[in-house]
Design an enzyme around this catalytic site. Structure first.
Site, PDB file in Angstrom:
ATOM      1  N   CYS A 133     102.900 103.722  -0.486  1.00  0.00           N
ATOM      2  CA  CYS A 133     103.600 103.400  -2.426  1.00  0.00           C
ATOM      3  C   CYS A 133     105.306 103.345  -2.030  1.00  0.00           C
ATOM      4  CB  CYS A 133     103.377 104.769  -3.007  1.00  0.00           C
ATOM      5  SG  CYS A 133     104.167 105.027  -4.279  1.00  0.00           S
ATOM      6  N   CYS A 173     102.381 101.363 -18.201  1.00  0.00           N
ATOM      7  CA  CYS A 173     102.023 102.290 -17.803  1.00  0.00           C
ATOM      8  C   CYS A 173     103.336 102.565 -17.106  1.00  0.00           C
ATOM      9  CB  CYS A 173     101.773 101.935 -16.125  1.00  0.00           C
ATOM     10  SG  CYS A 173     102.059 102.670 -14.464  1.00  0.00           S
ATOM     11  N   CYS A 220     109.801 110.021  -5.853  1.00  0.00           N
ATOM     12  CA  CYS A 220     108.690 110.784  -5.909  1.00  0.00           C
ATOM     13  C   CYS A 220     108.362 111.712  -4.318  1.00  0.00           C
ATOM     14  CB  CYS A 220     107.260 110.001  -6.234  1.00  0.00           C
ATOM     15  SG  CYS A 220     105.691 110.548  -5.829  1.00  0.00           S
ATOM     16  N   CYS A 266     104.335 100.171  -7.483  1.00  0.00           N
ATOM     17  CA  CYS A 266     104.790 101.266  -8.420  1.00  0.00           C
ATOM     18  C   CYS A 266     106.072 101.681  -6.996  1.00  0.00           C
ATOM     19  CB  CYS A 266     104.085 102.880  -8.022  1.00  0.00           C
ATOM     20  SG  CYS A 266     105.120 104.099  -8.879  1.00  0.00           S
TER      21      CYS A 266
END
Length: 354
Positions: free
Chosen positions: A110, A96, A103, A330
């Site tokens: 997240c 991954c 982001c 993440c």
């Protein structure tokens, strides 16, 4: 290999050496220039003097009880990214990898979304994450079988670099195109572009809610690209490619795992399926983060959710939570790495002042 051909020309080395270097990197999985023993020593010295062997430096590494390996890497400019290697009992070895440093999508549950966007990763930085795992697996007689662009970042917001990386992972690392998954929160025009370009990657779309009001609260980009736009792009994609889409759904106790939510999702997808959508739902109990206090769903709630979707003719699978004991979600390890770096920096400042 074009970059190596150019380097050979600029440095005055024979052009055929470019293929030898490529073979060392991608077939023999060499871990250093010194390991390329069929190259002249003068050339190996030139390589070491003019190039660095990769852009990623390990900043932290953790191994879970379930075998999941997670790393935080520092890039040349100091940015930190994450990669994960997940071994499965059926022999699959899945990497991954990240496509951005940070982001901009701002998904509230997240850890990456909570820290914001820093910059795009180059195609080389994306590929190297997979290459490192492929090299390490090769050394113990295993192979990298699957790659998911599902780490830090929104791959379709870094489209050109991400797609170039996908091509190289397929060609150079030998990972089948259909074993490469590109995950997106749903950028409609880019989803259509993948379809128009005939790319055979597997597409994963993060839904997490079935109404605009609820989804916008979880995924702010939904205000720009509401659910119906995303679903129309998905129907278009399925019509052009004949490929099935995986819809990701984070199960948050009392929020996204209720019977009402399951019914709403079932109705949304069944309508789209009548228009040509081919889809399956991956249910993922949420990983807790410092910036979001939502909790993962109970096994009973997960089972009930699946049954409700089934009544709408929608298939669903509960995905195993992996790496929970090593900050597996993440962005979590990056956050820990940055905290540690800041403490070390502050400690150094205090020592100098003293």
């Amino acid at each position: 290999m074009d970059g190596w051909n150019l380097w050979m020309k600029e440095r005055g080395h024979p052009a055929y050496r470019a293929k030898q270097i490529w073979q060392h990197l991608y077939e023999r999985r060499a871990g250093s220039f010194d390991a390329m023993t069929n190259l002249p020593k003068t050339m190996r010295d030139d390589l070491k003097a003019s190039l660095t062997f990769g852009d990623l430096m390990v900043a932290d590494e953790r191994v879970s009880r379930d075998g999941t390996l997670k790393r935080a890497y520092v890039l040349r400019d100091g940015q930190v990214i994450e990669s994960v290697l997940m071994p499965y009992k059926d022999g699959r070895r899945t990497a991954c990898i990240s496509s951005q440093a940070g982001c901009a999508m701002g998904c509230v549950f997240c850890a990456t979304g909570q820290m914001g966007f820093a910059r795009q990763l180059s195609s080389a930085e994306i590929v190297e994450q997979a290459l490192i795992f492929a090299r390490e697996l090769h050394q113990r007689g295993e192979r990298l079988s699957n790659v998911v662009l599902m780490g830090m970042g929104e791959p379709l917001a870094n489209y050109d670099n991400a797609m170039e990386a996908v091509e190289r992972i397929n060609h150079d690392l030998g990972v089948g195109m259909r074993h490469i998954t590109v995950s997106t929160v749903g950028l409609p025009e880019r989803i259509k572009q993948i379809a128009d370009e005939g790319r055979q990657v597997t597409l994963a779309v993060s839904l997490h809610a079935a109404s605009d009001q609820q989804r916008s609260a979880l995924i702010p980009i939904n205000k720009k690209h509401p659910i119906q736009q995303v679903m129309q792009a998905c129907v278009y994609y399925c019509g052009k490619t004949g490929r099935r889409i995986s819809f990701e759904w984070a199960l948050i106790a009392g929020e996204t795992d209720t019977p009402q939510q399951a019914d709403q999702l079932g109705r949304l997808l069944s309508r789209a399926m009548r228009q040509g959508l081919i889809g399956h739902v991956n249910l993922i109990p949420v990983n807790p983060t410092e910036g979001y206090d939502g909790r993962p769903s109970s096994p009973l709630a997960v089972s009930s959710f699946i049954d409700t979707l089934k009544r709408h003719g929608v298939g669903a699978t509960a995905r195993l939570r992996r790496g929970i004991d090593i900050e597996g979600g993440c962005g979590q390890l990056k956050a820990e790495t940055i905290k540690r770096q800041q403490k070390e920096s502050q400690r150094g400042t205090v020592e100098v002042a003293a």
